[in-house]
Write a protein that holds these residues in place. Sequence first.
Motif, PDB file in Angstrom:
ATOM      1  N   VAL A 160      -5.364   2.980   4.809  1.00 56.62           N
ATOM      2  CA  VAL A 160      -4.196   3.591   5.457  1.00 56.62           C
ATOM      3  C   VAL A 160      -2.958   2.995   4.804  1.00 56.62           C
ATOM      4  O   VAL A 160      -2.839   1.784   4.673  1.00 56.62           O
ATOM      5  CB  VAL A 160      -4.188   3.296   6.970  1.00 56.62           C
ATOM      6  CG1 VAL A 160      -2.910   3.839   7.604  1.00 56.62           C
ATOM      7  CG2 VAL A 160      -5.410   3.906   7.637  1.00 56.62           C
ATOM      8  N   THR A 161      -2.061   3.863   4.365  1.00 60.23           N
ATOM      9  CA  THR A 161      -0.900   3.379   3.624  1.00 60.23           C
ATOM     10  C   THR A 161       0.314   4.267   3.919  1.00 60.23           C
ATOM     11  O   THR A 161       0.164   5.399   4.373  1.00 60.23           O
ATOM     12  CB  THR A 161      -1.193   3.367   2.101  1.00 60.23           C
ATOM     13  OG1 THR A 161      -0.020   3.013   1.400  1.00 60.23           O
ATOM     14  CG2 THR A 161      -1.659   4.713   1.619  1.00 60.23           C
ATOM     15  N   ALA A 162       1.494   3.730   3.617  1.00 56.11           N
ATOM     16  CA  ALA A 162       2.701   4.540   3.797  1.00 56.11           C
ATOM     17  C   ALA A 162       3.193   5.084   2.461  1.00 56.11           C
ATOM     18  O   ALA A 162       4.145   5.845   2.408  1.00 56.11           O
ATOM     19  CB  ALA A 162       3.790   3.689   4.446  1.00 56.11           C
ATOM     20  N   SER A 163       2.539   4.693   1.353  1.00 58.27           N
ATOM     21  CA  SER A 163       3.067   5.111   0.051  1.00 58.27           C
ATOM     22  C   SER A 163       2.234   6.219  -0.590  1.00 58.27           C
ATOM     23  O   SER A 163       1.051   6.378  -0.307  1.00 58.27           O
ATOM     24  CB  SER A 163       3.175   3.905  -0.885  1.00 58.27           C
ATOM     25  OG  SER A 163       1.958   3.213  -0.933  1.00 58.27           O
ATOM     26  N   ASP A 164       2.867   6.966  -1.461  1.00 62.89           N
ATOM     27  CA  ASP A 164       2.211   8.061  -2.187  1.00 62.89           C
ATOM     28  C   ASP A 164       2.232   7.705  -3.660  1.00 62.89           C
ATOM     29  O   ASP A 164       3.149   8.059  -4.389  1.00 62.89           O
ATOM     30  CB  ASP A 164       2.954   9.379  -1.933  1.00 62.89           C
ATOM     31  CG  ASP A 164       2.320  10.543  -2.709  1.00 62.89           C
ATOM     32  OD1 ASP A 164       1.241  10.343  -3.311  1.00 62.89           O
ATOM     33  OD2 ASP A 164       2.916  11.636  -2.716  1.00 62.89           O
ATOM     34  N   CYS A 165       1.185   7.012  -4.106  1.00 64.29           N
ATOM     35  CA  CYS A 165       1.155   6.470  -5.463  1.00 64.29           C
ATOM     36  C   CYS A 165       1.378   7.537  -6.527  1.00 64.29           C
ATOM     37  O   CYS A 165       2.180   7.368  -7.432  1.00 64.29           O
ATOM     38  CB  CYS A 165      -0.182   5.772  -5.671  1.00 64.29           C
ATOM     39  SG  CYS A 165      -0.474   5.213  -7.337  1.00 64.29           S
ATOM     40  N   ARG A 173      -2.328  12.996   6.612  1.00 69.20           N
ATOM     41  CA  ARG A 173      -1.590  12.164   7.555  1.00 69.20           C
ATOM     42  C   ARG A 173      -2.536  11.466   8.534  1.00 69.20           C
ATOM     43  O   ARG A 173      -3.539  12.035   8.951  1.00 69.20           O
ATOM     44  CB  ARG A 173      -0.615  13.059   8.335  1.00 69.20           C
ATOM     45  CG  ARG A 173       0.313  12.291   9.218  1.00 69.20           C
ATOM     46  CD  ARG A 173       1.198  13.224  10.019  1.00 69.20           C
ATOM     47  NE  ARG A 173       2.169  13.952   9.203  1.00 69.20           N
ATOM     48  CZ  ARG A 173       3.259  13.416   8.642  1.00 69.20           C
ATOM     49  NH1 ARG A 173       3.511  12.136   8.769  1.00 69.20           N
ATOM     50  NH2 ARG A 173       4.098  14.165   7.956  1.00 69.20           N
ATOM     51  N   VAL A 174      -2.207  10.226   8.863  1.00 65.43           N
ATOM     52  CA  VAL A 174      -2.944   9.489   9.894  1.00 65.43           C
ATOM     53  C   VAL A 174      -1.996   9.327  11.074  1.00 65.43           C
ATOM     54  O   VAL A 174      -0.938   8.718  10.926  1.00 65.43           O
ATOM     55  CB  VAL A 174      -3.357   8.087   9.390  1.00 65.43           C
ATOM     56  CG1 VAL A 174      -4.062   7.304  10.489  1.00 65.43           C
ATOM     57  CG2 VAL A 174      -4.241   8.195   8.158  1.00 65.43           C
ATOM     58  N   TYR A 202      -0.584   7.524   5.975  1.00 68.91           N
ATOM     59  CA  TYR A 202      -1.482   8.471   5.312  1.00 68.91           C
ATOM     60  C   TYR A 202      -2.756   7.765   4.847  1.00 68.91           C
ATOM     61  O   TYR A 202      -2.801   6.533   4.764  1.00 68.91           O
ATOM     62  CB  TYR A 202      -0.781   9.075   4.078  1.00 68.91           C
ATOM     63  CG  TYR A 202       0.600   9.582   4.366  1.00 68.91           C
ATOM     64  CD1 TYR A 202       0.789  10.877   4.853  1.00 68.91           C
ATOM     65  CD2 TYR A 202       1.724   8.763   4.200  1.00 68.91           C
ATOM     66  CE1 TYR A 202       2.062  11.351   5.148  1.00 68.91           C
ATOM     67  CE2 TYR A 202       2.996   9.218   4.501  1.00 68.91           C
ATOM     68  CZ  TYR A 202       3.164  10.514   4.971  1.00 68.91           C
ATOM     69  OH  TYR A 202       4.412  10.969   5.268  1.00 68.91           O
ATOM     70  N   LEU A 203      -3.740   8.565   4.458  1.00 71.47           N
ATOM     71  CA  LEU A 203      -4.904   8.003   3.769  1.00 71.47           C
ATOM     72  C   LEU A 203      -4.520   7.838   2.303  1.00 71.47           C
ATOM     73  O   LEU A 203      -3.883   8.708   1.717  1.00 71.47           O
ATOM     74  CB  LEU A 203      -6.111   8.942   3.887  1.00 71.47           C
ATOM     75  CG  LEU A 203      -6.666   9.150   5.289  1.00 71.47           C
ATOM     76  CD1 LEU A 203      -7.827  10.157   5.257  1.00 71.47           C
ATOM     77  CD2 LEU A 203      -7.131   7.826   5.880  1.00 71.47           C
ATOM     78  N   THR A 204      -4.955   6.763   1.706  1.00 70.30           N
ATOM     79  CA  THR A 204      -4.498   6.446   0.354  1.00 70.30           C
ATOM     80  C   THR A 204      -5.009   7.452  -0.692  1.00 70.30           C
ATOM     81  O   THR A 204      -6.137   7.928  -0.599  1.00 70.30           O
ATOM     82  CB  THR A 204      -4.925   5.021  -0.055  1.00 70.30           C
ATOM     83  OG1 THR A 204      -4.337   4.701  -1.309  1.00 70.30           O
ATOM     84  CG2 THR A 204      -6.447   4.881  -0.160  1.00 70.30           C
ATOM     85  N   VAL A 205      -4.171   7.749  -1.683  1.00 69.11           N
ATOM     86  CA  VAL A 205      -4.626   8.561  -2.831  1.00 69.11           C
ATOM     87  C   VAL A 205      -5.064   7.649  -3.977  1.00 69.11           C
ATOM     88  O   VAL A 205      -5.701   8.101  -4.923  1.00 69.11           O
ATOM     89  CB  VAL A 205      -3.550   9.537  -3.360  1.00 69.11           C
ATOM     90  CG1 VAL A 205      -3.216  10.594  -2.315  1.00 69.11           C
ATOM     91  CG2 VAL A 205      -2.290   8.802  -3.814  1.00 69.11           C
ATOM     92  N   SER A 206      -4.702   6.367  -3.895  1.00 70.24           N
ATOM     93  CA  SER A 206      -5.002   5.421  -4.970  1.00 70.24           C
ATOM     94  C   SER A 206      -4.617   4.027  -4.505  1.00 70.24           C
ATOM     95  O   SER A 206      -3.603   3.862  -3.825  1.00 70.24           O
ATOM     96  CB  SER A 206      -4.172   5.800  -6.208  1.00 70.24           C
ATOM     97  OG  SER A 206      -4.061   4.700  -7.096  1.00 70.24           O
TER      98      SER A 206
END
Length: 461
Positions: A160-165, A173-174, A202-206
């Motif tokens: 779970v992260t707030a960034s969009d790598c 979204r979480v 969000y769920l991480t993309v990376s």
Amino acid sequence: MTRLLIADLMKSEGERDAVLLQGWVRTRRDSKTFFFLEVNDGSCLKSMQVVVNETAEGYSDSKGVTTGSSVSVKGRLVRSQGKGQMWEIQADSLELVGGADETFPLQKKRHSNEYLREIAHLRPRTNLFGAVFRIRSKLAFAIHRFFNDRQFFYVHTPIVTASDCEGAGELFRVSTLDPKNPPLNEEGEVDFKEDFFGRAAYLTVSGQLEGETYATALGNIYTFGPTFRAENSHTSRHASEFWMIEPEMAFCDLAADMDLAEEFVKSVIAEVMETCEEDLSLFFNFVDKELKQRLEFVLSRPFQRVTYTEAVEILLASGKKFDNRVEWGVNLQSEHERYLTEEHFKSPVTVYDYPKNLKPFYMRANDDGKTVAAMDVLVPGIGEIVGGSQREERLELLLENMKAHGISEEDYWWYVDLRKYGSVPHAGFGLGFERLLMFITGVANIRDVIPYPRVPGHAEF
Ligand code: 4AD
């Protein structure tokens, strides 16, 4: 009596008494005074033939021992008289552990992969999927060994992260807000400050950005975990949930990054070929007749390397009609990647130095002002399997890039900090675990190399 695995029994050097075998019945063949069972316990591709004579305990009430049921067999491992197997078990006793009636969907016949996806909870009980998932496990282990042997540390980056790598906005979204009645802010928009994490999450993309922070502390690190993309791609190579391996190295440039990617891919393929010989033989014989040759070829030769600009020139000079336009500054599409690797080079290719407008904010600007130090590894049959880059370690240039990509310095303050405190050249890449598994097994659809595939419109099981 301890349970013995078929994988070990098959390697037995002599006959042995007091063997306990437990597994699932694949087939049953009845004769007058005895019957044969093929029992598979999941430990290897081969099933064990079990001979149950009328003298065996449990013979008289063995009616329920049918395809799909689970059994416990005690007996003697003896040389088989029959064709096709070296060992079989003469049962002293047979116990039905759990029955399976005639509705069991894997009766002895070939099923299509599409059908088996509908019963993904049972498909590991087939030869093909048993082999895929044993290889998947061995491949994961080979990956950890590769990095551990080279003194890379395994880092668990957040899911779970707030960034969009990748900055592509393909985020799941979480949230625990009530969708029917979410809190609103003064502008009338959903107020994520009220959400579980006090912000949008969000769920991480990376795991890369967090991975970079650990590389600039521990030196060489890697992540290996699930990643998520809310990308509406309906292809055989895209999943919404997939596993990615992301090494990140401090004091490293793009050339060393490309070297590592090549060494990594070759090394884990070689290990799987060594440790999964029997399972791989199924793919060599029944899935893709050219697979063995292709894997051996990949191991035996250096990957080709071309810049993006050279790749575009090759594509333009090919005389081939592509569905998508080829032009400098435009993304290479799957058909272009496959032309390069399958037809032009006939080998894996590493394409590097991509136009900066095509790539995310974190990639290092090259001196030409037009390209960034990015690289993709393309392989025959799949296309892109690895994507990586040298990261922008210069504070001013990173801030410029972030601005150009509309990324707020405030949100990524911790990422920017790395460039303020002991910044170093560093580089890394991401390798799609399922794509590598597809390449190794020749399985054509990503849905068939992950236990429970998540793709647009599907999250069953
Ligand atoms: O090229 P990508 O998007 O790179 C990154 O995420 C970087 N942050 C990696 C890094 O430098 N640390 O993805 C990397 C790889 C691709 O080459 C591909 O193999 C796989 O991840 N991949 C997918 N696999 C299955 N389904 C998808 N939707 C995938 N998207 C990417």
